[in-house]
Design a protein around this motif. Structure first.
Motif, short mmCIF file in Angstrom:
data_model
loop_
_atom_site.label_atom_id
_atom_site.label_comp_id
_atom_site.label_asym_id
_atom_site.label_seq_id
_atom_site.Cartn_x
_atom_site.Cartn_y
_atom_site.Cartn_z
N LEU A 1 0.83 -1.20 0.00
CA LEU A 1 0.00 0.00 0.00
C LEU A 1 0.87 1.25 0.00
O LEU A 1 0.53 2.26 -0.62
N SER A 2 2.03 1.16 0.62
CA SER A 2 2.93 2.32 0.70
C SER A 2 3.58 2.65 -0.64
O SER A 2 4.23 3.69 -0.77
N SER A 3 3.38 1.80 -1.65
CA SER A 3 3.96 2.09 -2.97
C SER A 3 3.16 3.14 -3.73
O SER A 3 3.61 3.65 -4.75
N PHE A 4 1.95 3.47 -3.24
CA PHE A 4 1.12 4.48 -3.88
C PHE A 4 1.37 5.84 -3.25
O PHE A 4 1.66 5.96 -2.07
N MET A 5 1.24 6.88 -4.08
CA MET A 5 1.38 8.26 -3.61
C MET A 5 0.07 9.01 -3.90
O MET A 5 -0.64 8.67 -4.85
N VAL A 6 -0.23 10.02 -3.10
CA VAL A 6 -1.40 10.84 -3.35
C VAL A 6 -1.26 11.45 -4.74
O VAL A 6 -0.21 11.97 -5.10
N GLY A 7 -2.30 11.35 -5.53
CA GLY A 7 -2.28 11.88 -6.89
C GLY A 7 -1.99 10.83 -7.95
O GLY A 7 -2.16 11.10 -9.15
N ASP A 8 -1.52 9.64 -7.56
CA ASP A 8 -1.27 8.57 -8.53
C ASP A 8 -2.57 8.18 -9.24
O ASP A 8 -3.63 8.14 -8.62
N GLU A 9 -2.48 7.90 -10.52
CA GLU A 9 -3.61 7.35 -11.27
C GLU A 9 -3.37 5.87 -11.44
O GLU A 9 -2.33 5.46 -11.97
N ILE A 10 -4.29 5.06 -10.95
CA ILE A 10 -4.13 3.60 -10.96
C ILE A 10 -5.39 2.96 -11.52
O ILE A 10 -6.42 3.60 -11.66
N GLU A 11 -5.28 1.69 -11.84
CA GLU A 11 -6.42 0.92 -12.32
C GLU A 11 -6.77 -0.13 -11.28
O GLU A 11 -5.91 -0.56 -10.51
N GLY A 12 -8.02 -0.56 -11.28
CA GLY A 12 -8.44 -1.59 -10.35
C GLY A 12 -9.70 -2.26 -10.85
O GLY A 12 -10.26 -1.89 -11.89
N ARG A 13 -10.14 -3.24 -10.09
CA ARG A 13 -11.35 -4.01 -10.41
C ARG A 13 -12.27 -3.95 -9.20
O ARG A 13 -11.85 -4.19 -8.07
N VAL A 14 -13.54 -3.61 -9.43
CA VAL A 14 -14.50 -3.55 -8.33
C VAL A 14 -14.63 -4.95 -7.73
O VAL A 14 -14.99 -5.90 -8.42
N ALA A 15 -14.31 -5.06 -6.45
CA ALA A 15 -14.35 -6.36 -5.77
C ALA A 15 -15.70 -6.60 -5.10
O ALA A 15 -16.24 -7.69 -5.13
N ARG A 16 -16.25 -5.53 -4.48
CA ARG A 16 -17.57 -5.63 -3.86
C ARG A 16 -18.11 -4.21 -3.67
O ARG A 16 -17.37 -3.25 -3.63
N ILE A 17 -19.43 -4.15 -3.54
CA ILE A 17 -20.11 -2.87 -3.41
C ILE A 17 -20.86 -2.84 -2.08
O ILE A 17 -21.50 -3.81 -1.70
#
Length: 87
Positions: A35-51
């Motif tokens: 989780l620490s590899s992300f920085m505020v402002g990074d644009e990333i992709e993901g998959r909705v796991a649950r709603i």
């Protein structure tokens, strides 16, 4: 079928007490990021796991899913989150 030769097997588990070996033909999962590899402002992709009623949990490749709060999904008021996101 029985007797068929199989290549590219991976050992996924060994249980010495039961004398069992678990194998897989699937490609190994991509290594999870910290989780620490992300920085505020990074644009990333993901998959909705649950709603949930208050937002969506998105698999972004970490050991934990990230929460997208319902207020961050659209500038308009959201009455039903399922109208905007699907699992």
């Amino acid at each position: 079928k029985i007797g068929q030769k199989v290549n590219d097997l991976r050992v996924t588990k060994i249980d010495y007490k039961k004398a069992e070996v678990a194998l897989s033909l699937r490609a190994p999962r991509q290594k999870r990021k910290l989780l620490s590899s992300f920085m505020v402002g990074d644009e990333i992709e993901g998959r909705v796991a649950r709603i949930a009623d208050y937002g969506a949990f998105v698999d972004v490749g970490c050991n934990v899913d990230a929460l997208v709060h319902i207020s961050r999904i659209s500038q308009d008021k959201i009455n039903n989150i399922h109208d905007h996101l699907k699992v």
